[in-house]
Design an enzyme around this catalytic site. Structure first.
Site, PDB file in Angstrom:
ATOM      1  CG  ASN A  43      -0.289  -0.026   2.534  1.00 30.13           C
ATOM      2  OD1 ASN A  43       0.822   0.490   2.696  1.00 30.13           O
ATOM      3  ND2 ASN A  43      -0.943  -0.615   3.523  1.00 30.13           N
ATOM      4  CD  GLU A  59       1.987  -2.522   3.375  1.00 32.59           C
ATOM      5  OE1 GLU A  59       1.352  -3.046   4.318  1.00 32.59           O
ATOM      6  OE2 GLU A  59       1.772  -2.796   2.164  1.00 32.59           O
ATOM      7  CG  ASP A 108      -7.140  -8.006   4.128  1.00 29.86           C
ATOM      8  OD1 ASP A 108      -5.929  -7.860   3.916  1.00 29.86           O
ATOM      9  OD2 ASP A 108      -7.664  -7.885   5.250  1.00 29.86           O
TER      10      ASP A 108
END
Length: 528
Positions: free
Chosen positions: A240, A243, A314
Site C-alpha cells: 500500500n 508500505e 484484503d
C-alpha cells in the site's frame, strides 16, 4: 482450455467488467493457498451517554459484539466468497479467539489442515469499539514471540501446502509467523531465485497472456515489508502507499502527485520486491500497476465515507489473485479487484465481497447513463466540495486502447470525469447508416465500468456546446487528433470560464479502423 481462457483476449479488450464475469471466475474454482498472519477482528458497538468518573473518557455501553476473520484470514474469506477452493496456513493459539477463528474459517468451507495450533501462542485479536458509526478505540492482543516449534511445524507443512495450487498468497503482517524457517521453506518450495524466467515471461505484465507456461503457481506477496520476500521472485507484490513509502525511504504526497511520485520510483519498487509486477494500492486514489518490463495501468477508486470499513485491501488482493490465477489478463484483473474493493468500502466492519455482490455491482452500470438534469444536480454537489469537473464526449462505439488511455489522461485533469456519449441517432448522422455497432445503452455500460469514469450521459445535439453551457465544466478534454481551433465547443467552454485540454493521440487506434478490420475478417495486428 476453459471457456474463460478461450475468451481472455476479448475480455482484455473490453476490460472484462461484464456482470457475468464473477460467475465465470467462480466456475473456474482455482485452488489458492493463503499463508500468513491470521487474525480475529472484533467489532463491538454501543451507545455513549456519559463520561467515566476516573478520567475524561467516554463510557461505551456495548450492545453488540461481532467477531470475523481478519488479516490473512480475511483474505481467505474473500477468496472463498468469490468461488475459489481455499486453504489457509498459519499459527493460532488454543485460546477462545483461536477456536472461534478456526470455526469461522471451516464454516466458510476453507481447508484449515495447515492452520497450526500451539498452547503457547496468542491468537492475534483486534477489537474495535465504536459508537454512532465512529471507532472510539482499538484493542490489540497478540503474541510477543512465536514458539520455535510452531514455526518448525508450519515450515514443514507449507512445502506440501503449495503443491498443485493455482496460486499461493503470502500475507505477512510482521507478527513473526512468517519468520526465517517458514520463509526459507516457501522460497525452496516455490523455486527460489531466478525460477520464473524463460518461456513464461510474456505472461502477466501487460495482461495479454495466460499463466499456462509456468509450472509454478501464481505467487503473490502482500507484506508490510516485501523486501525479505524478494528472493521468492513473486509474480506480484502489492504494497500500500505507506508500505511503498517505507520501502522507498521517501514521503509520498497526497492526490494525483502521489501517483506521479510512486511512478518515478517504479524501478526501485520492482528491484526491492523482486517481483514481475508491483501493484501499489492508494486507498481513495485507486491503484497503479508497474510491470517490471515497462508500462503502467491505473485504476480509480469510488470512495466512501464509511468510518467503520476495514479490510478493503484484503478484498482487493484476493480478487486480483483469483481473477489472474483463473486466466484473466492482469490489467483486467486489476480493474475487477478495484470493483470488489469498491463494494466492501460501503459495508461496515471487516467485510467480504461475494460473487453475487460483485456481479450486482457490475450490473449496476448497465443502465447508468444519467439524464442531463440528474447529472447537473450531481455535479452541483461535487462543486460544493471544491471538486473540479472534467467533461469529454464522443461515440466510443468499440472500445480500444486509444480510448482507455485518453480517458485515464482526462481523469487526471480534475476530480470528476463525465463522459457524454453521442446518441445512436447522432452517431448515424456522423458515421453513416451502418453505425453504431453497439447501442447507446451498451456503450454507456462499458464506459461506466471503467474506474476512471464517474458519470455517463447521452446527448443528441450536433455539438456538445449546449451540454457544456448547462454543465459548465472546468475542463473540456478532447483527443489529440483535434486542435482547439477545430473545436466548435471551444467558445462555449470559454464562455463558462473553463479551458480546453487536448490529450495524446494514439496513432492507428480508431474505432473506424477496428470495424474495418472486423468486416474484412482480419485478425489483430501489432501496432508499433
Amino acid at each position: 482450455m476453459s471457456p474463460l481462457h478461450a475468451d481472455a483476449d476479448d475480455l482484455s479488450s473490453q476490460r472484462g467488467l461484464s456482470e457475468w464475469l464473477p460467475r465465470r471466475l467462480a466456475a473456474e474454482r482455482p485452488a489458492i493457498t493463503v499463508i500468513g498472519d491470521v487474525m480475529l477482528d472484533g467489532w463491538w458497538s454501543g451507545t455513549i451517554e456519559r463520561l467515566c468518573r476516573e478520567a475524561p473518557a467516554p463510557v461505551v455501553d456495548v450492545a453488540t459484539r461481532d467477531f470475523v476473520p481478519g488479516g490473512a484470514a480475511n483474505t481467505a474469506m474473500n477468496l472463498a466468497a468469490l468461488g475459489a477452493r481455499v486453504s489457509v496456513a498459519g499459527i493460532i493459539g488454543t485460546d477462545d479467539a483461536g477456536t472461534t477463528l478456526r470455526r469461522k474459517l471451516q464454516d466458510a468451507g476453507i481447508d484449515v489442515r495447515n492452520l497450526h495450533t500451539h498452547p503457547d501462542m496468542v491468537t492475534t485479536t483486534k477489537i474495535r469499539i465504536s459508537s454512532g458509526g465512529q471507532v472510539m478505540l482499538r484493542i490489540d492482543d497478540s503474541a510477543k514471540t512465536v514458539p520455535a516449534d510452531a514455526l518448525a511445524a508450519l515450515a514443514a507443512s507449507v512445502r506440501a501446502a503449495v503443491g498443485h495450487q493455482d496460486a499461493v498468497m503470502v500475507c505477512d503482517y510482521g507478527t513473526g509467523v512468517l519468520a526465517g524457517p517458514v520463509r526459507e521453506a516457501l522460497i525452496e518450495a516455490l523455486g527460489g531465485p531466478g525460477h520464473h524466467g524463460g518461456p513464461a515471461e510474456p505472461n502477466g505484465a501487460h495482461g495479454g497472456g495466460l499463466r499456462t507456461a509456468d509450472p509454478r503457481p501464481l505467487t503473490v506477496v502482500d507484506a508490510h515489508d516485501p523486501r525479505p520476500w524478494a528472493p521468492l521472485r513473486p509474480d506480484l507484490a502489492t504494497p500500500n502507499a505507506q508500505e511503498a513509502s517505507r520501502l522507498l525511504g521517501v514521503r509520498l504526497p497526497e492526490g494525483s502527485d502521489r501517483v506521479a511520485s510512486v511512478a518515478r520510483h517504479r524501478d526501485a519498487l520492482c528491484a526491492a520486491t523482486g517481483a514481475r509486477a508491483v501493484v501499489v494500492t492508494l486507498d481513495r486514489d485507486g491503484t497503479v500497476l508497474f510491470p517490471a518490463d515497462g508500462g503502467t495501468h491505473r485504476t480509480w477508486a469510488r470512495p466512501a465515507a464509511e468510518k467503520q470499513a476495514s479490510g478493503a485491501g484484503d478484498t482487493f488482493v484476493a480478487a486480483l489473485t483469483l481473477a489472474h490465477s483463473a486466466g484473466l489478463p492482469l490489467t483486467a484483473s486489476l480493474d475487477l479487484a478495484q470493483a470488489a474493493a469498491d463494494v466492501v468500502v460501503h459495508q461496515p466492519g471487516t467485510s467480504v465481497c461475494s460473487t453475487a455482490q460483485l456481479g450486482r455491482y457490475l450490473a449496476s452500470f448497465a443502465d447508468t447513463a444519467l439524464s442531463i438534469d440528474e447529472l447537473a444536480l450531481e455535479l452541483e454537489a461535487h462543486r460544493s466540495q471544491g471538486q473540479r469537473i472534467v467533461l469529454t464526449n464522443g461515440c466510443f462505439d468499440v472500445l480500444h486502447k486509444g480510448h482507455t488511455r485518453y480517458l485515464n489522461q482526462a481523469k487526471q485533469l480534475g476530480d470528476i470525469l463525465v463522459v457524454a456519449l453521442n446518441s445512436d441517432a447522432s452517431v448515424r448522422r456522423l458515421k453513416g447508416p451502418d453505425r453504431p455497432i453497439n447501442t447507446e445503452a451498451d456503450r454507456a455500460a462499458v464506459i461506466a465500468a471503467l474506474s476512471c469514469v464517474d458519470y455517463v450521459t447521452v446527448f443528441d445535439t450536433p455539438t456538445a456546446s449546449p451540454l457544456i453551457r448547462r454543465l459548465k465544466p472546468e475542463v473540456y478534454a478532447k483527443g489529440g487528433d483535434y486542435t482547439p481551433d477545430m473545436l466548435e465547443e471551444a467558445s462555449a467552454v470559454e464562455e463558462c470560464g473553463g479551458r480546453v485540454a487536448i490529450l495524446d493521440y494514439v496513432a492507428e487506434r480508431s474505432t473506424t479502423a477496428v470495424v474495418r478490420r472486423i468486416r474484412a475478417g482480419e485478425g489483430a495486428r501489432q501496432v508499433q
